[in-house]
Structure formats: C-alpha cells, structure tokens
Enzyme design. Structure first.
Site, PDB file in Angstrom:
ATOM      1  N   LYS A 246       0.853  -1.200   0.000  1.00 42.19           N
ATOM      2  CA  LYS A 246       0.000   0.000   0.000  1.00 42.19           C
ATOM      3  C   LYS A 246       0.885   1.245   0.000  1.00 42.19           C
ATOM      4  CE  LYS A 246      -3.345   2.581   2.897  1.00 42.19           C
ATOM      5  NZ  LYS A 246      -4.219   2.556   4.090  1.00 42.19           N
ATOM      6  N   ASP A 251      -2.559  10.048   4.076  1.00 36.51           N
ATOM      7  CA  ASP A 251      -3.977   9.703   4.198  1.00 36.51           C
ATOM      8  C   ASP A 251      -4.688  10.714   5.090  1.00 36.51           C
ATOM      9  OD1 ASP A 251      -6.436   8.516   4.299  1.00 36.51           O
ATOM     10  OD2 ASP A 251      -5.799   6.751   5.458  1.00 36.51           O
ATOM     11  N   LYS A 258     -10.173  12.597   8.473  1.00 37.68           N
ATOM     12  CA  LYS A 258      -9.746  12.165   9.807  1.00 37.68           C
ATOM     13  C   LYS A 258      -9.705  13.380  10.723  1.00 37.68           C
ATOM     14  CE  LYS A 258      -6.587   8.468   8.317  1.00 37.68           C
ATOM     15  NZ  LYS A 258      -7.236   7.306   8.945  1.00 37.68           N
ATOM     16  N   ASP A 270       1.530   6.012   5.711  1.00 37.91           N
ATOM     17  CA  ASP A 270       0.566   5.112   5.079  1.00 37.91           C
ATOM     18  C   ASP A 270       1.103   4.438   3.810  1.00 37.91           C
ATOM     19  OD1 ASP A 270      -1.872   3.953   5.589  1.00 37.91           O
ATOM     20  OD2 ASP A 270      -3.065   5.437   4.498  1.00 37.91           O
ATOM     21  N   ASP A 329     -12.150   7.096   3.772  1.00 37.41           N
ATOM     22  CA  ASP A 329     -10.948   6.796   4.554  1.00 37.41           C
ATOM     23  C   ASP A 329     -10.561   5.311   4.450  1.00 37.41           C
ATOM     24  OD1 ASP A 329      -8.815   7.297   6.201  1.00 37.41           O
ATOM     25  OD2 ASP A 329      -9.985   7.453   8.061  1.00 37.41           O
ATOM     26  N   GLU A 331      -9.477   3.786   2.016  1.00 36.32           N
ATOM     27  CA  GLU A 331      -8.951   3.960   0.660  1.00 36.32           C
ATOM     28  C   GLU A 331      -7.919   2.903   0.289  1.00 36.32           C
ATOM     29  OE1 GLU A 331      -7.679   5.331   3.233  1.00 36.32           O
ATOM     30  OE2 GLU A 331      -5.537   5.023   2.895  1.00 36.32           O
ATOM     31  N   ARG A 333      -7.819  -0.285   0.653  1.00 38.40           N
ATOM     32  CA  ARG A 333      -8.375  -1.468  -0.014  1.00 38.40           C
ATOM     33  C   ARG A 333      -8.752  -1.171  -1.459  1.00 38.40           C
ATOM     34  NH1 ARG A 333     -12.837  -1.990   4.577  1.00 38.40           N
ATOM     35  NH2 ARG A 333     -11.150  -0.962   5.684  1.00 38.40           N
TER      36      ARG A 333
HETATM   37  N1  BES Z   1      -4.378   4.351   6.897  1.00 40.71           N
HETATM   38  C1  BES Z   1      -5.503   4.026   7.682  1.00 40.71           C
HETATM   39  C2  BES Z   1      -5.228   2.956   8.758  1.00 40.71           C
HETATM   40  C3  BES Z   1      -4.218   3.285   9.811  1.00 40.71           C
HETATM   41  C4  BES Z   1      -4.641   3.636  11.076  1.00 40.71           C
HETATM   42  C5  BES Z   1      -2.859   3.174   9.580  1.00 40.71           C
HETATM   43  C6  BES Z   1      -3.704   3.890  12.071  1.00 40.71           C
HETATM   44  C7  BES Z   1      -1.931   3.443  10.571  1.00 40.71           C
HETATM   45  C8  BES Z   1      -2.360   3.790  11.823  1.00 40.71           C
HETATM   46  C9  BES Z   1      -6.632   3.501   6.789  1.00 40.71           C
HETATM   47  O1  BES Z   1      -6.666   3.997   5.507  1.00 40.71           O
HETATM   48  C10 BES Z   1      -7.908   3.865   7.441  1.00 40.71           C
HETATM   49  O2  BES Z   1      -8.164   5.003   7.563  1.00 40.71           O
HETATM   50  N2  BES Z   1      -8.693   2.856   7.808  1.00 40.71           N
HETATM   51  C11 BES Z   1      -9.942   3.077   8.444  1.00 40.71           C
HETATM   52  C12 BES Z   1     -10.946   2.128   7.841  1.00 40.71           C
HETATM   53  C13 BES Z   1     -12.367   2.399   8.258  1.00 40.71           C
HETATM   54  C14 BES Z   1     -12.829   3.717   7.683  1.00 40.71           C
HETATM   55  C15 BES Z   1     -13.246   1.271   7.754  1.00 40.71           C
HETATM   56  C16 BES Z   1      -9.775   2.805   9.943  1.00 40.71           C
HETATM   57  O3  BES Z   1      -9.093   1.872  10.317  1.00 40.71           O
HETATM   58  O4  BES Z   1     -10.351   3.568  10.724  1.00 40.71           O
HETATM   59 ZN    ZN Z   2      -4.827   4.649   4.750  1.00 41.61          ZN
HETATM   60 ZN    ZN Z   3      -7.724   5.820   5.388  1.00 42.86          ZN
END
Ligand code: BES
Ligand code: ZN
Ligand code: ZN
Length: 479
Positions: A246, A251, A258, A270, A329, A331, A333
């Site tokens: 990834k 992000d 966020k 990220d 968010d 993203e 996937r």
């Molecule tokens: N990049 C984030 C996940 C992340 C969180 C990486 C903390 C490193 C530290 C990812 O893109 C994300 O935002 N995931 C969301 C998914 C949700 C919206 C289904 C998450 O985990 O909150």
């Molecule tokens: Zn992310």
């Molecule tokens: Zn994200």
C-alpha cells in the site's frame, strides 16, 4: 548514511569490544587487567548478566549467556539484538566510532548482535539544521572468517534496505508525493539490479484501475503504479512470488476526513507497506537470492480535493467488480484491490500484501506484531510464522471465516468498502480477498509500522517492519 558492517582479524587497540561469555569462562585471557576482572566478578556475583566496562579509551561489554540454554533460538537472537541496542546507545554516548564483536561469539549471535547495533544506529536528520546529535558510531567489525564474510555482506544489504524503508516512511509527503516516491523506487531498483517500470496516470487510466484513480481524484498529484521484478536464471520457483504494498503517501481520510490532531498526524506512514516490499525486493536482488519475485506498488495521496471521490460513489475496479464507497478513509483497499487483481496476470504461486490498512488491527494487538490472514496453505502460513519468529517481526493470524464477508455486502454494488463495527481488520481482508484467485496472505502493519516512542532497535517513527520478515521468508524458500 548507513553504518558499515565489516570483518577484521582482531580488535584494534582502543577499539570497543563486545563479549558474550558463560559465567564459567575464564576472564584471564581476554585482555582485562586484574582490577577489571575483579570488577566484572563483583558484578557477576551480584547476579548481573550484563557488565559495561569503561576503560577510558574504549568500552567493553560483557554479556553472560547462562540463561540462554533454556530459551528458544528465536528468543536468544532477539536478546542479541536488544544487547546490540544497549551497545549502540553506550558507544554513541561516549562518542566512539567503531566496535568489534569478539571472535568467540557464535556466528548467528554475532550477526543478530550486529543487526541490533546497526538498526539502533539509524537516524533521520535530513530536516535538522543542527547535526550535533548525529551518532558517532560508523563501523561494526566481526571476526574475519569465510562464512562470516558472506553473512556480513548479506546483513549489510538487509540493514541498508531497512534504512531505506524507514527513511521513506519518515519523509513527509511535502517531499515524498506519489511521483517522487515512484522516482525513488525506480532509482533504488536500478541500483539493486531490478527490472522496473513505473506506470503514469495515462497508463493507469488506460488499464482502468478504478480503485486507484478514485482515491486519487481529490489530489493534484497524479497516481503511480510501480512494477519491480527480480528474475534470476537459477530461480527455485517456476511461478513468481508477488509482493504488493500500500503506497498511500498521505492519508487525510479524504472527504471522510480524519480528525486532527492524533489520527492524521502520522499518516505520512501510510506507504509503509510499499516501502517494505520495495526495500525487501531490493535486498533480495542484491543478495542474489535464487527466487523469482515481483513487487507491485500502487501509490497516491488521499485528499478531500474539490473533485474527490465521495461516500455514496460507485467505483468500477480494475477487474470490473463494483464497489459502493461508504467511507473515503477506507482507501487502502481500493488501490490494493486493483493491484491484487493485476497480480493475476503473473499466475503467481503466492501473493503477499503489506499495508497500514486498519486502525482495528493496531487496536487489537498494538505495535508488538503484525496481523495477518489469508488463503495460503498451512505449510506456507507456518513458514511465514517461522520467519516472523526468526526476525521477531511476529505474526498473529486472525480468523478469516466467510461470515465476515457478509459484513461488506452492498445492496447497490458488488460490495461496499466498509464493514460494520466489529472485525474491522478482517472485513478489510475479506474485501481484498475478492480480488484474488491465488494463494494469498494479507499483512496489516498499521500497528508496528510507525512508533511514537522508541522501542529498542526498532527505533522511533518508521520501523521498516516487513523488510526483514519478507527477506527471511524468501531466503528460506530459496534454500
Ligand atoms: N491508513 C488508515 C489505517 C491506519 C490507522 C494506519 C492507524 C496506521 C495507523 C486507513 O486507511 C484507514 O483510515 N482505515 C480506516 C478504515 C475504516 C474507515 C473502515 C480505519 O481503520 O479507521
Ligand atoms: Zn490509509
Ligand atoms: Zn484511510
């Protein structure tokens, strides 16, 4: 600047030295004075397993290993790395620039020790005007033996790779956008003897990589898709191993923004999955491991620009499947789905993806390990877990029952890009599974990729997690 790991015949005069001894060993022939021996014995009698001797022009480190017999190999190697961390801190505190690892230390232990020292010595000072805190340590020397030389050369390659991965993670997106990242990937690939192609936005559009393009819509910087290949003539495998990383250089969450502070502050990390797979394949190539490996890196930032993709959008992915976007968010996937579907064209024997994918994975096990799941066979899963133990990049396999796939059902499209309130790491994995038709494992490194406070030789900030795991796994496969 990386640290130099070399071999030499013996310790130089006034060169610091590390000893690993049993309490039964005689201290007489190791070059210590009578007073020093008395001091070491006093500490030993007080039950201490580690003695630091300040000899004014050098330091000597004595580690007693009597408790190691009861421990697993992996646990002992980790003790050696942690000893390396202590050694590194003391040497820098005293402004020494080199250290010798005593010739009597067993090879796997001296390599792990050197690894711990080298990884602890990493610093990212590019944006510091004042370099006064730069580490003094520049050289780690092991004893000169043929088999040591080979291992040392490989360790140097691996340490350099981890340094590369860490530096990419530590670079803010104000420097490392998707285009600069791809340029740097290409540069490292060329230096490492890899084949490399970077697809630009036009090519990505022509391929209809809808997931990557959707995430990129809110950005002013075009996306990139890097393809690297290591295909040695003596490869042990007929069908390639494909690594996918990834590469979200930043992000913000997109329109599903966020909150700041906290959750957005470290989101330059990220692209840690991308950094790990590129650094790993570069090390695999430089070490000439006889294994056919390909790495794929979809990259962009995720921003709420005026044309950004929105909750409610339906996106047609590279393989034609449709996704109802309910949270911009989620993203990672979206671009990984495209890359995993693209991997099918290589008819891979196995695909491994690395991604800072979910906060849920980080919440479940913290930074102490990596969450994994997937469809690879048990033998492969076990080999991966063994590599996880060997390198202390430990793996925890999550359940991957089909029940979780129901949680991403969409009434409107083939799937939606978020699940419900439970099993967030797994529903993300289930989403990715829909783009695979080969044995595959997914590694969610959201926990260990970036540390806010230092943890031993893993250091502070970008850790480079994944690089040593992948390298060890491919090394075992190519034996
Ligand atoms: N990049 C984030 C996940 C992340 C969180 C990486 C903390 C490193 C530290 C990812 O893109 C994300 O935002 N995931 C969301 C998914 C949700 C919206 C289904 C998450 O985990 O909150
Ligand atoms: Zn992310
Ligand atoms: Zn994200």
């Amino acid at each position: 600047m990386s640290i130099q790991i070399i071999t030499q015949a013996k310790a130089e005069l006034s060169q610091s030295e590390v000893f690993i001894l049993s309490k039964k060993d005689k201290l007489a022939n190791l070059g210590f004075t009578k007073t020093e021996i008395d001091y070491i014995q006093k500490k030993e009698k007080a039950g201490e397993n580690y003695v630091l001797l300040n000899q004014l022009n050098k330091l000597s480190f004595i580690q007693f290993n009597d408790t190691w017999a009861k421990k697993s190999n992996a646990a002992v190697l980790e003790e050696c790395r942690i000893l390396g961390h202590k050694v590194c801190i003391a040497l820098n505190a005293h402004q020494y620039n080199s250290v010798f690892l005593n010739a009597k230390i067993e090879l796997p232990h001296s390599i792990a020790l050197a690894e711990g020292i080298a990884l602890s010595n990493y610093q990212f000072l590019k944006y510091k005007s004042d370099k006064k805190n730069a580490h003094s340590l520049q050289k780690i020397a092991l004893h000169n033996e043929a088999k040591t030389k080979k291992e040392v050369a490989e360790l140097q390659i691996l340490v350099n790779a981890v340094y590369h991965a860490r530096t990419w993670v530590n670079e803010p997106q104000s420097y490392l956008d998707a285009v600069v990242f791809a340029k740097e990937i290409k540069l490292l690939a060329i230096k490492s003897g890899l084949k490399c192609e970077v697809l630009n936005k036009k090519q990505i559009e022509a391929l209809k990589m809808g997931g990557l393009l959707a995430v990129n819509k809110g950005s002013k910087t075009p996306p990139t898709f890097s393809i690297l290949e290591h295909k040695p003539k003596n490869a042990k495998n007929k069908k390639p191993l494909v690594l996918v990383g990834k590469g979200v250089v930043y992000d913000t969450g997109g329109l599903s923004l966020k909150p700041t502070p906290n959750s957005m502050d470290t989101m330059k990390c990220d692209m840690a999955g991308a950094a790990a797979v590129v650094a790993a394949i570069s090390a695999i190539s430089l070490a000439k491991l006889p294994y056919h490996v390909i790495a794929l890196v979809p990259s962009t930032d995720n921003r709420p620009g005026e044309n950004a993709y929105t909750p409610g959008d339906v996106v047609t992915m590279y393989d034609g499947q449709t996704v109802e976007v309910l949270n911009t968010d989620a993203e990672g996937r979206m671009l990984l789905g495209d890359a995993l579907a693209y991997a099918k064209k290589y008819q891979p024997s196995l695909v491994l993806d690395f991604a800072t994918l979910t906060g849920a994975a980080a919440a479940a096990i913290g930074s102490f390990g990596t969450v994994c799941m997937g469809t690879a066979d048990e033998k492969t899963k076990n080999q991966l877990k063994v590599s996880g133990e060997n390198t202390h990049e430990r793996l925890v396999e999550f359940p991957f029952w089909d029940d979780y796939a129901k949680l991403i059902h969409s009434d409107l499209a083939d799937m939606k890009n978020i699940g419900g309130p439970v099993g967030g790491a797994i529903t993300a994995g289930k989403f990715l599974e829909k783009f695979t038709d080969y044995p595959w494992m997914h590694f969610d490194i959201a926990g260990p990729a970036f540390l806010n406070s230092a943890d031993q030789y893993r250091g502070k900030h970008g850790t480079g997690v994944g690089v040593r795991l992948i390298f060890d796994f491919v090394k075992q496969l190519s034996k």
